[in-house]
Design an enzyme around this catalytic site. Sequence first.
Site, PDB file in Angstrom:
ATOM      1  N   SER A 123       0.817  -1.213   0.000  1.00  0.00           N
ATOM      2  CA  SER A 123       0.000   0.000   0.000  1.00  0.00           C
ATOM      3  C   SER A 123       0.855   1.269   0.000  1.00  0.00           C
ATOM      4  O   SER A 123       0.458   2.294  -0.566  1.00  0.00           O
ATOM      5  CB  SER A 123      -0.946  -0.012   1.199  1.00  0.00           C
ATOM      6  OG  SER A 123      -0.212  -0.084   2.411  1.00  0.00           O
ATOM      7  N   THR A 124       2.035   1.235   0.632  1.00  0.00           N
ATOM      8  CA  THR A 124       2.895   2.426   0.644  1.00  0.00           C
ATOM      9  C   THR A 124       3.550   2.612  -0.722  1.00  0.00           C
ATOM     10  O   THR A 124       3.579   3.729  -1.267  1.00  0.00           O
ATOM     11  CB  THR A 124       3.968   2.306   1.745  1.00  0.00           C
ATOM     12  OG1 THR A 124       3.348   1.807   2.937  1.00  0.00           O
ATOM     13  CG2 THR A 124       4.611   3.647   2.034  1.00  0.00           C
ATOM     14  N   GLU A 126      11.287  -8.442  -4.419  1.00  0.00           N
ATOM     15  CA  GLU A 126      11.665  -7.195  -3.740  1.00  0.00           C
ATOM     16  C   GLU A 126      13.130  -7.235  -3.321  1.00  0.00           C
ATOM     17  O   GLU A 126      13.844  -6.233  -3.435  1.00  0.00           O
ATOM     18  CB  GLU A 126      10.778  -6.982  -2.511  1.00  0.00           C
ATOM     19  CG  GLU A 126       9.339  -6.644  -2.865  1.00  0.00           C
ATOM     20  CD  GLU A 126       8.403  -6.608  -1.665  1.00  0.00           C
ATOM     21  OE1 GLU A 126       7.359  -5.960  -1.767  1.00  0.00           O
ATOM     22  OE2 GLU A 126       8.715  -7.232  -0.627  1.00  0.00           O
TER      23      GLU A 126
HETATM   24  C1  5RP Z   1       5.203  -6.761   0.194  1.00  0.00           C
HETATM   25  C2  5RP Z   1       5.972  -6.016   1.211  1.00  0.00           C
HETATM   26  C3  5RP Z   1       5.466  -4.676   1.595  1.00  0.00           C
HETATM   27  O1  5RP Z   1       6.456  -3.740   1.365  1.00  0.00           O
HETATM   28  C4  5RP Z   1       5.122  -4.696   3.045  1.00  0.00           C
HETATM   29  O2  5RP Z   1       4.174  -5.735   3.256  1.00  0.00           O
HETATM   30  C5  5RP Z   1       4.541  -3.365   3.491  1.00  0.00           C
HETATM   31  O3  5RP Z   1       3.297  -3.183   2.900  1.00  0.00           O
HETATM   32  P1  5RP Z   1       2.411  -1.896   3.209  1.00  0.00           P
HETATM   33  O4  5RP Z   1       3.109  -0.735   2.594  1.00  0.00           O
HETATM   34  O5  5RP Z   1       1.098  -2.211   2.549  1.00  0.00           O
HETATM   35  O6  5RP Z   1       2.278  -1.783   4.703  1.00  0.00           O
HETATM   36  O7  5RP Z   1       6.973  -6.434   1.721  1.00  0.00           O
HETATM   37  O8  5RP Z   1       5.752  -8.037  -0.017  1.00  0.00           O
END
Ligand code: 5RP
Length: 243
Positions: A48-49, A124
């Site tokens: 989401s970020t 990632e």
């Molecule tokens: C996805 C990730 C995301 O960066 C992590 O889950 C953070 O997500 P959000 O920004 O929605 O809190 O590692 O695999």
Amino acid sequence: MTTNTPNTTNTTNTTTTLSRVDAQKKRAADYAVARIETGMKVGLGTGSTARFAVAALGARVRAEGLKVKAVPTSEATRQQAEAEGIPLVGFDTVDRLDLCFDGADEADARLNLTKGGGGALLREKVVAFNAAKFYCIVDEAKVVLHLHAFPLPVEVIPFAVKIVEREVRALGAEPVLRRRAGEPFVTDNGLWILDCKFPPIREPPLLARAFAQIPGVAEHGLFCGMVHELVVGTDDGVRILKG
Ligand code: 5RP
């Protein structure tokens, strides 16, 4: 260091009032995207970020004619980036990336991260490892003393899941196979995820090395020594912690 941004976004042509947490995420995202220059090769995170950052990058591409080549870390991000008009390339056509941005599930005081809540940890990590600068973008609640509350995601080869579960227990955690609609959650790589609840992780690099010894583990969600800047969105700007 602090910068001020308003609590609204209009990157999709509609103005939306954000929750406090989303406003923090967007401030962190906007800071990272402001670091992108024309000609850069950029890694796009997932979650989401990162979604705020992809939207902000798309807005810059359209408004400024910013020229980038981007590598997405998930199918979800690829779809969003395509819709935003961000030029995408495969990792086989670029070597090093100039910059990547991505969120995290937790970040400790030494900038170790837990990642993988969205299930995209393997790509990632490949992208972050190959980026000259990794901007990790988080809201304030993600910053902790020791990684702990968010179970550590570990991506496993389905064939080896029972063996990996046994080894994870030997490391002191209780593994839970991630499911969606009752079936194992399948990553973009066709693999499964074990969410592993550890006590507070005081030495993440040591645990990372232990996971690297387990056959059947494709990747784990500990990111150690990879962050260039941890960008923490606050209520009135951003706080920057440098790696
Ligand atoms: C996805 C990730 C995301 O960066 C992590 O889950 C953070 O997500 P959000 O920004 O929605 O809190 O590692 O695999």
